[in-house]
Write an enzyme that holds these catalytic residues in place. Structure first.
Site, PDB file in Angstrom:
ATOM      1  N   ARG A 168      -6.334 -14.610 -15.205  1.00 22.07           N
ATOM      2  CA  ARG A 168      -6.256 -16.030 -15.580  1.00 22.07           C
ATOM      3  C   ARG A 168      -7.552 -16.524 -16.192  1.00 22.07           C
ATOM      4  NH1 ARG A 168      -3.255 -17.794 -10.709  1.00 22.07           N
ATOM      5  NH2 ARG A 168      -5.299 -17.687  -9.773  1.00 22.07           N
ATOM      6  N   VAL A 178       0.421  -1.887   2.137  1.00 26.55           N
ATOM      7  CA  VAL A 178       0.379  -1.888   3.604  1.00 26.55           C
ATOM      8  C   VAL A 178      -0.887  -1.187   4.092  1.00 26.55           C
ATOM      9  CG1 VAL A 178       1.588  -1.250   5.727  1.00 26.55           C
ATOM     10  CG2 VAL A 178       2.908  -1.766   3.670  1.00 26.55           C
ATOM     11  N   VAL A 227      -9.585  -6.736  -5.829  1.00 28.85           N
ATOM     12  CA  VAL A 227      -9.052  -5.369  -5.829  1.00 28.85           C
ATOM     13  C   VAL A 227      -9.118  -4.765  -7.235  1.00 28.85           C
ATOM     14  CG1 VAL A 227      -7.025  -3.939  -5.354  1.00 28.85           C
ATOM     15  CG2 VAL A 227      -7.564  -5.862  -3.840  1.00 28.85           C
ATOM     16  N   LYS A 251       4.542  -6.521   5.830  1.00 27.77           N
ATOM     17  CA  LYS A 251       4.164  -5.104   5.869  1.00 27.77           C
ATOM     18  C   LYS A 251       5.081  -4.324   6.808  1.00 27.77           C
ATOM     19  CE  LYS A 251      -0.655  -6.384   4.933  1.00 27.77           C
ATOM     20  NZ  LYS A 251      -1.873  -6.864   5.589  1.00 27.77           N
TER      21      LYS A 251
HETATM   22  N1  HSE Z   1      -4.863 -10.884   4.609  1.00 27.29           N
HETATM   23  C1  HSE Z   1      -4.627  -9.497   4.766  1.00 27.29           C
HETATM   24  C2  HSE Z   1      -5.222  -9.049   6.092  1.00 27.29           C
HETATM   25  C3  HSE Z   1      -5.238  -8.735   3.617  1.00 27.29           C
HETATM   26  O1  HSE Z   1      -5.961  -9.834   6.706  1.00 27.29           O
HETATM   27  O2  HSE Z   1      -4.922  -7.958   6.548  1.00 27.29           O
HETATM   28  C4  HSE Z   1      -4.770  -7.310   3.492  1.00 27.29           C
HETATM   29  O3  HSE Z   1      -3.392  -7.200   3.258  1.00 27.29           O
END
Ligand code: HSE
Length: 440
Positions: free
Chosen positions: A46, A132, A15, A205
C-alpha cells in the site's frame, strides 16, 4: 543456469521484508535445495515510500496488488492478511495457474475449502506452512512426516500473544493490559488484538491443523472459543501451587467413545501439568503436541511469529513450488495430505459433551461445614476430587478453595458449579477452567 523461480510478493510488511532478507542472505543454500534461484521479481504494498529493512533494488515495486497477480511470475506470495481483497487475489492467481504461498490463517480457516478446490482445478500448488505456528513446520509434520499415523490429538499453544500475556502475568505479576501492550509493542499481536486474547486467531489455526490431522474439511465455524481475559492472577498462583501452569491451549481430539466419527475442536485457557513441555513453553513461543497411534507423543516448539521465523516457512513453501513445477499435478501432495475424495466429515461435539478434568475456584465464607457441603455436591454428581487447596482467610475475610476434579462430562461439572453457586456461603461466581493431562 536454470531459470529462476519468479516470485510476486503481495505485502511488504514485517514478514515480506523477512522473506526478502532471508532469500538474499541464504541465496546459495536455497538454490542448492530448490535446484534453481528463487527471486522476488515483483512486489506490491500500500505504501511505496515507507522505509524498509531489505533490498528492493531488483524488484519491480508497485502499489497495485492486482498488477502483481497479472505479472509474469511463477508464484504469488500473499502476505497482506484479512479476507478481501486477499481472497479475490489468491483465487485470481490460482485461476491463472500460478502457485500461491499464503500466510493468511483467517483466509484459509474461513475460505480454505474453496481455495483448495480452486488450486486443485488449476493444478497449482497452494502452500500455507506460514499460516500456523510461524517457523514451526507443523503443516509438513502432520501432512507428511506423520502420514503413517492415525492422529488422535493435536494440542498446542498457537497464539504467541496470549502465551506472552499469561507468562508475563505469572512471571512478573504484570497486569493483563500492560502485558498486552507489551506484546503489541513487540509486534506479536494481530492488528485487532481481540483476535489474540479472545482465541479467534488460535481458532483459525486450529481449524487448519484439525483438517490436516484428521482429513476433514475446515470447520472454523465449529471451534468452541474462550479467551484468556477471565484468567485472574489468583488462578495463576493457585494453579502453580497445585502443580500446573495456565496456558492458552487449542485442542483437536478424536472422540473414541462416540458411536459415530466425532471430534472436539476447542480453544481456551487450560491448566497443564507443570512438568509437561507445553507448560514450559513461555513468552511468545508456540508449541504443538501431536499424538499418533504409531509414534506416540511428539512435541514441536519454536517461534510462532516474527519476520524471519515466518519467512522461514514461506520460503520452504517456495522451494516446494520450485521442486514441483512441471511435475504431474497428480503427484503433488494434496493440500490437506488426504486425497480430497477421502476426506471424512466427522461431527464436531458440543462443549456439553466433552469430558475433561476441571479446576474450580470458590470464595467462601469462613464458617464450619463449607467444605463438607461442597464435597457433598461433587459426590452426589459422582465427581471425584483429585486435589484440593484451601487458603485460610486473613481476619474477617473470606476463604478461597481451589479444587481439581477427576475427568467428567462438562455438563455434569457445570451442574455441580451451579449447585455450589447457590450455597449461601459462596460469595462470587465460581471460576471454572479446564485441566488437560497428557499420555505419552
Ligand atoms: N498474533 C499472532 C500470535 C501472530 O500472537 O501468535 C502469529 O500468527
Amino acid at each position: 543456469m536454470t531459470a529462476p523461480l519468479r516470485v510476486g510478493l503481495l505485502g511488504v510488511g514485517t514478514v515480506g521484508q523477512g522473506v526478502l532478507r532471508v532469500l538474499a542472505r541464504n541465496r546459495q543454500e536455497i538454490e542448492r535445495r530448490a535446484g534453481r534461484p528463487v527471486v522476488v521479481t515483483h512486489a506490491a504494498a500500500r505504501d511505496a515510500d515507507k522505509p524498509r529493512d531489505c533490498d528492493l533494488s531488483a524488484v519491480r515495486f508497485s502499489t497495485d496488488a492486482q498488477a502483481v497477480v497479472e505479472a509474469d511470475c511463477d508464484v504469488v506470495v500473499e502476505l497482506i492478511g484479512g479476507i478481501e481483497p486477499a481472497r479475490r487475489l489468491v483465487l485470481d492467481a490460482l485461476a491463472r495457474g500460478r502457485a500461491v504461498v499464503c500466510a493468511n490463517k483467517a483466509l484459509i480457516a474461513q475460505h480454505g475449502n474453496e481455495i483448495f478446490a480452486a488450486a486443485r482445478k488449476a493444478g497449482a500448488l497452494f502452500g500455507f506452512e506460514a499460516a500456523v505456528a510461524g517457523g514451526i513446520p507443523i503443516i509438513k509434520v502432520l501432512r507428511e512426516g506423520l502420514a503413517a499415523n492415525r492422529i488422535d490429538q493435536v494440542t498446542g499453544i498457537i497464539n504467541g500473544t496470549s502465551n506472552y500475556i499469561l507468562t508475563q502475568m505469572a512471571a512478573r505479576g504484570q497486569a493483563f493490559a500492560e502485558a498486552l501492550a507489551e506484546a503489541q509493542r513487540l509486534g506479536y499481536a494481530e492488528a485487532d488484538p481481540r483476535f489474540d486474547v479472545e482465541g479467534i486467531d488460535a481458532a483459525h489455526k486450529l481449524a487448519i491443523l484439525a483438517a490436516i490431522a484428521f482429513g476433514m474439511p475446515l470447520r472454523f465455524d465449529a471451534v468452541a472459543t474462550e479467551g484468556i481475559s477471565g484468567v485472574a492472577p489468583q488462578d495463576i498462583q493457585l494453579a502453580r501451587e497445585l502443580g500446573y501452569r495456565i496456558k492458552p491451549l487449542a485442542l483437536a481430539k478424536r472422540i473414541a467413545r462416540a458411536p459415530e466419527a466425532a471430534v472436539e475442536l476447542r480453544v481456551h485457557p487450560t491448566l497443564v501439568p507443570a512438568e509437561h513441555l507445553l507448560a514450559k513453553t513461555d513468552g511468545a513461543l508456540n508449541a504443538v503436541r501431536v499424538h499418533g497411534d504409531a509414534v506416540g507423543q511428539t512435541v514441536y516448539v519454536g517461534r510462532g511469529a516474527g519476520a524471519e521465523a515466518t519467512a522461514s516457512a514461506v520460503i520452504a513453501d517456495l522451494i516446494d513450488v520450485a521442486r514441483w513445477q512441471g511435475a504431474d499435478p497428480r503427484h503433488h501432495v494434496p493440500a490437506l495430505g488426504f486425497h480430497p475424495q477421502a476426506l471424512q466429515h466427522p461431527r464436531v461435539a458440543s462443549l456439553d459433551e466433552i469430558e475433561s478434568a476441571y479446576y474450580l475456584r470458590l470464595r467462601v465464607a469462613d464458617t464450619p461445614g463449607v467444605l463438607r457441603a461442597i464435597t457433598s455436591i461433587l459426590a452426589e454428581l459422582e465427581i471425584s476430587v483429585e486435589a484440593i487447596l484451601q487458603k485460610e482467610p486473613r481476619e474477617h475475610e473470606d476463604a478461597t478453595l481451589a479444587i481439581i476434579t477427576s475427568v467428567v462430562n462438562e455438563r455434569r461439572c457445570d451442574q455441580a458449579r451451579s449447585k455450589m453457586q447457590s450455597l449461601p456461603f459462596v460469595r462470587e461466581p465460581v471460576t471454572r477452567l479446564r485441566v488437560e493431562h497428557f499420555d505419552v
